[in-house]
Design an enzyme around this catalytic site. Structure first.
Site, mmCIF file in Angstrom:
data_model
loop_
_atom_site.group_PDB
_atom_site.id
_atom_site.type_symbol
_atom_site.label_atom_id
_atom_site.label_comp_id
_atom_site.label_asym_id
_atom_site.label_seq_id
_atom_site.Cartn_x
_atom_site.Cartn_y
_atom_site.Cartn_z
ATOM 1 N N HIS A 155 0.873 -1.196 0.000
ATOM 2 C CA HIS A 155 0.000 0.000 0.000
ATOM 3 C C HIS A 155 0.897 1.229 0.000
ATOM 4 O O HIS A 155 1.488 1.577 1.017
ATOM 5 C CB HIS A 155 -0.904 0.011 1.243
ATOM 6 N N HIS A 211 1.506 5.361 -1.685
ATOM 7 C CA HIS A 211 1.159 6.544 -2.485
ATOM 8 C C HIS A 211 2.455 7.177 -2.972
ATOM 9 O O HIS A 211 3.315 7.522 -2.145
ATOM 10 C CB HIS A 211 0.415 7.583 -1.646
ATOM 11 N N ARG A 213 2.157 9.576 -5.700
ATOM 12 C CA ARG A 213 1.747 10.800 -6.405
ATOM 13 C C ARG A 213 2.240 10.765 -7.852
ATOM 14 O O ARG A 213 2.332 9.708 -8.443
ATOM 15 C CB ARG A 213 2.233 12.073 -5.666
ATOM 16 N N ASN A 222 -5.200 7.324 -5.980
ATOM 17 C CA ASN A 222 -5.944 8.552 -5.622
ATOM 18 C C ASN A 222 -5.197 9.815 -6.031
ATOM 19 O O ASN A 222 -4.949 10.709 -5.233
ATOM 20 C CB ASN A 222 -6.294 8.582 -4.126
ATOM 21 N N LYS A 259 -9.265 -0.326 -5.871
ATOM 22 C CA LYS A 259 -9.332 0.298 -4.549
ATOM 23 C C LYS A 259 -10.701 0.939 -4.339
ATOM 24 O O LYS A 259 -11.160 1.722 -5.170
ATOM 25 C CB LYS A 259 -8.232 1.373 -4.436
ATOM 26 N N HIS A 296 -10.524 0.993 1.762
ATOM 27 C CA HIS A 296 -10.310 1.980 2.824
ATOM 28 C C HIS A 296 -11.536 1.867 3.730
ATOM 29 O O HIS A 296 -12.608 2.361 3.400
ATOM 30 C CB HIS A 296 -10.174 3.405 2.255
ATOM 31 N N HIS A 349 -4.631 -0.751 5.710
ATOM 32 C CA HIS A 349 -4.172 -0.005 6.892
ATOM 33 C C HIS A 349 -5.129 -0.112 8.082
ATOM 34 O O HIS A 349 -5.710 0.865 8.506
ATOM 35 C CB HIS A 349 -3.892 1.469 6.552
ATOM 36 N N ASP A 355 1.422 2.614 3.595
ATOM 37 C CA ASP A 355 0.558 3.783 3.435
ATOM 38 C C ASP A 355 1.384 5.067 3.456
ATOM 39 O O ASP A 355 0.909 6.101 3.930
ATOM 40 C CB ASP A 355 -0.558 3.821 4.490
ATOM 41 N N ALA A 385 -4.145 14.744 5.513
ATOM 42 C CA ALA A 385 -3.802 13.482 6.173
ATOM 43 C C ALA A 385 -2.746 12.740 5.382
ATOM 44 O O ALA A 385 -2.842 12.631 4.163
ATOM 45 C CB ALA A 385 -5.057 12.627 6.286
HETATM 46 C C1 NCD Z 1 -3.632 9.086 2.073
HETATM 47 C C2 NCD Z 1 -3.203 10.134 1.047
HETATM 48 O O1 NCD Z 1 -2.674 11.177 1.440
HETATM 49 O O2 NCD Z 1 -3.354 9.887 -0.145
HETATM 50 N N1 NCD Z 1 -3.619 9.694 3.372
HETATM 51 C C3 NCD Z 1 -3.532 9.046 4.559
HETATM 52 O O3 NCD Z 1 -3.645 9.697 5.597
HETATM 53 N N2 NCD Z 1 -3.320 7.753 4.637
HETATM 54 C C4 NCD Z 1 -4.950 8.517 1.703
HETATM 55 C C5 NCD Z 1 -5.304 7.257 2.436
HETATM 56 O O4 NCD Z 1 -4.679 6.211 2.248
HETATM 57 O O5 NCD Z 1 -6.232 7.299 3.257
HETATM 58 ZN ZN ZN Z 2 -3.328 5.065 1.680
#
Ligand code: NCD
Ligand code: ZN
Length: 350
Positions: free
Chosen positions: A17, A19, A21, A45, A103, A140, A178, A251, A267
């Site tokens: 998992h 991110h 970007r 996302n 997802k 999620h 997560h 995450d 977040a």
């Molecule tokens: C994630 C994000 O910033 O893309 N943020 C997070 O707090 N984990 C999104 C997610 O996985 O909920």
């Molecule tokens: Zn995430």
């Protein structure tokens, strides 16, 4: 795995998992992951999100172009489920090897989830096709009703959405992403098939006090939000016992400092850089180093029915604690690194 007291050689890990970007930020954060991971499940996302097989194919191309020559890394793409997602596109993209999973973001649950699913019943036909084709659904798992307390959203989601979905489609393979609560850990422990869960390093090493007690620390704000200590202990119990249903998903979710430190900060914790060192230290502190390899390198591959990585990763325990840099500089601003607030002696032998 081979081990002595101060050295550990394991199958190279994966991150289930992540991110990363896009564009400059992606270029800056990717090396933090491929230093220790062979593969990662890439979250979709983005703005706009990765919603079709064609989007995923072009994102995969951009990722591959961002990897320095000589580095080996396989991005495992996912699609962002919307109420307009076409089952045929999902199944075809999976069968062509473009994506590994889909997802589900409940609309409004987290960063860039506004295009997610408001009414799960509307996507049941897509989920049924995924079940048929054995395509994993990554969830999620937080309820989005604003009436529900933020600390209860995961437990409520399990009752109101996940359990009915599992009864309706028992063959659908699901990863609860997560997980952060004892309710989620015990829900997974009570199911014997088609259900796994990722756990993050930050939810394993910290509770909500670090975010809120003695001052508010926005770099520890993530979703699902850090919980109280009893939940952290339940997650540890799930992660360190060698149970195949639990595996690492960092995450890691980088945001520029300006977006974190704001009247309405976003977040996400950027923890990719030292995720494995931190987990090695945690497992060592708990006398569970023997089960580290399963959690970071084997259980996730088993769930996704992928081969184990052939490469190995060697960790050694240094006499001095790792000095972690505080920030990563990118062309568009700084990103603060996750600080586990504990000494980490385990390091990667480069
Ligand atoms: C994630 C994000 O910033 O893309 N943020 C997070 O707090 N984990 C999104 C997610 O996985 O909920
Ligand atoms: Zn995430």
């Amino acid at each position: 795995m081979t081990a002595n007291l101060n050295q550990l050689k394991i199958t190279k890990p994966d991150d289930w998992h992540l991110h990363i970007r896009d564009a400059e930020i992606m270029k800056a954060v990717l090396p933090a992951t491929y230093r220790w991971a062979s593969r990662a499940i890439i979250m979709p996302n983005l703005v706009p999100p990765i919603v079709t097989g064609a989007d995923a194919l072009s994102y995969a191309g951009r990722i591959k172009n961002s990897i320095e020559s000589g580095a080996e890394f396989e991005p495992l793409l996912t699609l962002y489920l919307t109420q307009n997602t076409k089952a045929e596109d999902v199944v075809e993209s999976y069968q062509q090897g473009i994506i590994k999973a889909v997802k589900l973001y409940p609309a409004g649950a987290t960063t860039n989830s506004q295009n997610g699913v408001a009414d799960i019943k509307k996507v049941y036909p897509v989920l049924a096709a995924m079940s048929e084709a054995s395509i994993p659904l990554l969830i999620h798992g937080e309820a989005t009703d604003p009436q529900i307390d933020i600390f209860d959203r995961e437990a409520v989601f399990i009752e109101q959405i996940l359990e009915p979905l599992r009864r309706e489609l028992p063959d659908l393979r699901i990863v609860m992403e997560h997980i952060t609560t004892k309710q989620a850990a015990s829900y997974v422990l009570n199911e014997s098939r088609n259900l796994g869960a990722t756990i993050t390093p930050h939810h394993l090493v910290l509770n909500r006090n670090v975010m809120l007690a003695g001052g508010i620390r926005p770099h520890y704000y993530c979703l699902p939000i850090l919980k109280r200590e009893s939940h952290r202990l339940a997650l540890i119990d799930a992660a360190i016992k060698g149970d195949k249903r639990f595996f690492l998903g960092t995450d890691s979710a980088p945001h520029l400092d300006g977006a974190k430190i704001d009247v309405c900060g976003c977040a996400g914790v950027f923890n990719a850089t030292f995720a494995v060192e931190i987990l090695a230290q945690l497992f060592d502190n708990l006398g569970a180093l023997n089960n580290l390899e399963g959690f970071v390198s084997l259980h996730g591959a088993d769930f996704y029915k992928l081969p184990y990585n052939k490469e190995k990763l060697t960790l050694f325990k240094s006499n001095t604690a790792l000095e972690m840099p505080k920030t990563l500089q990118t062309e568009v601003g700084n990103i603060t690194l996750f600080d586990p607030l504990m000494p980490v002696y385990w390091q990667i032998l480069e």
